[in-house]
Write an enzyme that holds these catalytic residues in place. Structure first.
Site, PDB file in Angstrom:
ATOM      1  CD  GLN A 263      16.705  99.665  41.126  1.00 59.90           C
ATOM      2  OE1 GLN A 263      17.337  99.811  42.150  1.00 59.90           O
ATOM      3  NE2 GLN A 263      16.101  98.518  40.820  1.00 59.90           N
TER       4      GLN A 263
ATOM      5  CG  ASP B  79      24.152  91.934  39.740  1.00 59.80           C
ATOM      6  OD1 ASP B  79      22.966  92.136  39.398  1.00 59.80           O
ATOM      7  OD2 ASP B  79      24.552  92.033  40.914  1.00 59.80           O
ATOM      8  CD  GLU B  80      22.915  96.511  40.385  1.00 59.01           C
ATOM      9  OE1 GLU B  80      22.107  97.109  39.631  1.00 59.01           O
ATOM     10  OE2 GLU B  80      22.792  96.484  41.628  1.00 59.01           O
TER      11      GLU B  80
ATOM     12  CE  LYS C 256      20.060  92.894  41.513  1.00 59.57           C
ATOM     13  NZ  LYS C 256      21.194  93.806  41.495  1.00 59.57           N
ATOM     14  CB  THR C 257      20.625  88.571  44.090  1.00 59.27           C
ATOM     15  OG1 THR C 257      20.787  89.988  44.081  1.00 59.27           O
ATOM     16  CG2 THR C 257      21.949  87.929  44.396  1.00 59.27           C
TER      17      THR C 257
ATOM     18  NE  ARG D 121      16.234 101.149  47.062  1.00 56.63           N
ATOM     19  CZ  ARG D 121      16.401 100.060  46.347  1.00 56.63           C
ATOM     20  NH1 ARG D 121      17.154  99.094  46.788  1.00 56.63           N
ATOM     21  NH2 ARG D 121      15.812  99.915  45.166  1.00 56.63           N
TER      22      ARG D 121
END
Length: 765
Positions: free
Chosen positions: A252, A217-218, A33-34, A634
């Site tokens: 998330q 973002d997010e 994503k980043t 994770r």
DNA sequence: GCATGATGAGTTTTT
DNA sequence: CTCATCATGC
């Protein structure tokens, strides 16, 4: 450009090279994503579609913002300083400093962190003789922040009862108090900016035109106000239509409790007419079994945009599941496995132990400590939140803005200088009478109290005078001395650490000055030239003041003011990076965004995870499931899940059922290290409890279990029951005896209930 | 004004 | 159980 796009998969490439229109990128965990966000920015710039100053990239944390900047400077041969990449709050701070007059704020306005805000509210309640039993400061704070997060001012709230009317009244008084003091809280930064831009058309249009590409973002973590803020800035509903590039993952979304609204994703899709919903489903992090577990689990949620992660990495190892008979033996098992991992060559920092709530860390910490395994617990006090550091900051705040009453209260008598409650009450009365700050009210206090107070004011004034021409680090050092903070902690037996933290502030200031591009020797206070410069309006064609977009920060903020906002907006590391080669312990929430080769998810029990208080909230269990999804994803290679039959909680032994999430995981992805518990193992049939001895099985616990059952007047822990209203459930615990016996029963969908056994009508199943 | 004990509450967290 | 906050006594 070739290099830029070189290593992207098809989905990522599509996202990065989308034409200039609103887009929603559903980016699964570990899907790069980043990378997509930063490459998108680099691509837009490199293909000449936008200049760096036309970019606005918004994140939630400083860490994410920094990460983006670092990656961008690696991709592009340009200075990233001119680009607007930062947190919502950081960007708002910048806008409000630049347009402080339009926003009706003093140039040196200061930012209250949560602690400061709470103490400000306590002060307010006291000053207004509010019954703090009926209106606890915390509740008032949640009310105010909740309202601000929705973009609501006090006068826009329609109270539905007397209590709420009172809260609305307090909200208004609180805002008045902040305005008087020249301080803003976190939510205010956003709301004030939003209002500034809504009200001021030229300013709004200036920024709408400037920021041709806004990237978020997010996005699933945005609250209502942040979404409105983005809409406004993107020009949504205006002539140009508004272009927003939003990246997020509804699966998330784990911050509803602080106002995040996942609904913003579908609202965005609808309102911005998103034609391109791109899903990044290729996962580059976890092995197959781990991903299967995550996918199958999250499929139990009803409200999803829909997404399924896949990997090329192969199945890998199964997820290991362990049933312990107590929290202690769960910890002992974690130690064993950790030792094995380390023995097999795993790095300690690649081992993470996750838990739902902080209280669970104790037992595990203790076990790791006894075993001599270095560990690091996330989530302690951050540097700028430590008491001694906050004290020093308060002195600095008073030098920059003496009307900050929170800062005044914090240090007026620290270190002790004979100014007690009585003196403060007198001072407060004077301040109230004239409607001025405590600092300004000092001359109105007479007698002995007045003399000591005047002494304090003299101390602050003296420090300000003396440091007028000093650079920031030098100023900090002088303040540490003159405030007598250093001398005070030198007399304390546990003061060594605190002194060290205070000393560290000088180097923090040095680092800050150089990173922010202030000259090394630049006077910490705003010089007269700079004041004049910021006083000169920059006019556009309509004669309206606009921002010189790339004006250096130093013309808007003195190094001191900037350092103080930095201290509020970036609380710093939670601990000195003690023992990097250490096992990482943290809550599932703090683990979001991180990844490890080996992950333990512990305490997977009904009531703990999913947490019992979540069953009462709407969609609470779905959020817990998302939390579990975050936890699972994770892990790169090896994942352990564990639960305990008994656990000490709040000084009481609790008997929890295993988490419902076990029933939602695919069986073939799991490998039970202990005999697998039957689906309704308490249901009078077979139980791992009665079976072959478990590792470290403890007879004492079994006896305690049995005695508990007898006390419950005929009912047994573990028995399946039916209730007219709640349906079928399982008795999880029994407290008291005879007529006072109460049973804690898990009714599954209806949640966990505690029922009086002499009253409740229960049937055996 | 500060040390001491009683009392009570007790998910998750960034800015 | 454990920590933070509050009231009480010196």
């Amino acid at each position: 450009m070739q290099n830029l796009l070189h290593n992207l998969n098809d989905e990522q490439l599509a996202a990065v090279t989308l034409p200039s229109q609103s887009a929603l990128i559903l980016a699964g965990a570990g899907s790069g994503k980043t990378r997509v966000l930063t490459t998108r920015i680099a691509w837009l710039i490199q293909t000449g579609q936008v200049s760096p100053s036309g970019i606005l990239a918004v994140t939630f944390t400083n860490k994410a913002a920094k990460e983006m900047l670092t990656r961008l400077s690696a991709m592009l041969p340009i200075n990233t300083r001119g680009m607007w990449i930062g947190t919502f709050h950081g960007l708002c701070n910048r806008l409000l400093r630049t347009h402080h007059r339009d926003a009706a704020l003093p140039q040196t306005f200061q930012i209250l962190d949560t602690q400061d805000q709470l103490s400000a509210i306590k002060r307010l309640l006291k000053a207004n003789n509010v019954d703090d039993e009926k209106f606890p400061a915390k509740e008032v704070m949640y009310f105010i922040n909740g309202a601000k997060d929705q973009g609501l001012r006090a006068d826009k709230i329609d109270p539905y009862n007397a209590d709420e009317r009172k809260k609305v009244e307090l909200y208004q008084l609180y805002d008045d108090q902040c305005q008087r003091e020249g301080v803003v809280d976190f939510a205010e930064l956003l709301l004030r900016t939003y209002e500034l831009l809504s009200r001021n058309q030229p300013l709004r249009e200036h920024y709408q035109q400037r920021f041709q590409h806004i990237l978020v973002d997010e996005f699933q973590d945005t609250n209502d106000l942040q979404y409105k803020w983005l809409k406004l800035l993107s020009g949504h509903g205006g002539q140009q239509g508004g272009v927003l590039f939003a990246v997020g993952d509804d699966d998330q979304s784990i911050y509803a409790f602080r106002g995040a609204n996942v609904g913003n994703m579908s609202a965005f899709e609808r309102e911005f007419n998103v034609r391109n919903l791109i899903k990044l489903e290729q996962n580059y992090r976890s092995h197959g079994h781990i991903l299967d577990a995550a996918n199958v689990l999250i499929a139990n949620n009803s409200k999803r945009l829909g997404k399924n992660l896949r990997t090329d990495a192969g199945h890998g190892e199964q997820v290991r599941v362990y049933e312990a008979n107590s929290d202690l033996s769960e910890a002992a098992w974690i130690i064993e496995e950790t030792k094995n991992l380390i023995h097999d060559g795993a790095s300690r920092s690649e081992i993470a132990v996750l838990y739902r709530s902080n209280a669970q860390s104790r037992v595990i910490e203790h076990a790791l400590f006894s075993a001599g395994i270095p560990y690091h617990v996330y989530g302690g006090l951050r540097y700028f939140q430590r008491a001694e550091v906050k004290h020093a900051i308060a002195y600095l705040q008073l030098m920059d803005n003496p009307h900050n009453d929170s800062a005044f209260m914090r240090v007026v008598n620290f270190p002790a200088r004979g100014i007690g409650v009585r003196s403060i009450e007198t001072l407060q009365a004077a301040a109230d009478q004239y409607g001025i700050s405590l600092y300004a009210a000092v001359p109105y206090v007479t007698g002995k109290a007045g003399t000591s107070l005047a002494g304090f004011v003299k101390l602050v004034e003296g420090a300000r005078f003396e440091t007028q021409q000093m650079a920031l680090p030098e100023l900090v050092r002088v303040v540490l001395e003159q405030s007598t903070l250093l001398a005070h902690y030198a007399t304390e037996k546990e003061g060594a650490d605190r002194i060290e933290n205070l000393e560290q502030m000088v180097s923090a200031a040095t680092q800050f000055v150089s990173e922010e591009g202030y000259g090394q020797g630049a006077p910490a206070h705003l010089g007269p030239q700079a004041q004049a410069a910021s006083g000169d309006a920059i006019l556009n064609a309509d004669g309206v003041e606009i921002l010189d977009a790339d004006a250096p920060l130093s013309t808007v903020m003195s190094p001191l003011s900037a350092f103080l906002s930095h201290a509020s907006l970036e609380a710093g590391d939670n601990q000195a990076t003690a023992g990097q080669e250490a096992v990482q312990m943290m809550t599932v929430h703090s683990a979001k965004g991180l990844e490890f080769n080996n992950v333990f998810i512990t305490g997977l029990e009904e009531g703990l995870f999913p947490h019992e208080s979540s069953s009462r909230e709407h969609d609470g269990v779905e959020e817990e499931r998302r939390l579990m999804y975050v936890a699972i994803t994770r892990a790169r290679q090896r994942l352990y899940l564990s639960f305990a039959q008994t656990r000490m909680l709040h000084g009481q032994t609790r008997y929890n059922m295993k988490s419902r999430f076990f029933d939602e995981l695919p069986e073939d992805a799991l490998k039970w290290l202990t005999p697998k518990v039957q689906p309704n193992w308490f249901g009078g049939r077979k139980s791992a409890w009665d079976e072959a001895p478990l590792v470290g099985s403890d007879n004492a616990i079994a006896q305690k279990f049995a005695s508990k059952a007898i006390a419950g007047s005929g009912w047994r822990i573990g028995e399946s029951v039916a209730h007219a209203k709640f349906g079928e459930g399982v008795i999880v615990n029994i407290e008291g005896s005879g007529n006072n016996a109460r049973a804690q029963i898990n009714f599954g969908a209806a949640g966990m209930k505690v029922l009086d056994l002499s009253v409740a009508k229960l049937d055996r199943l």
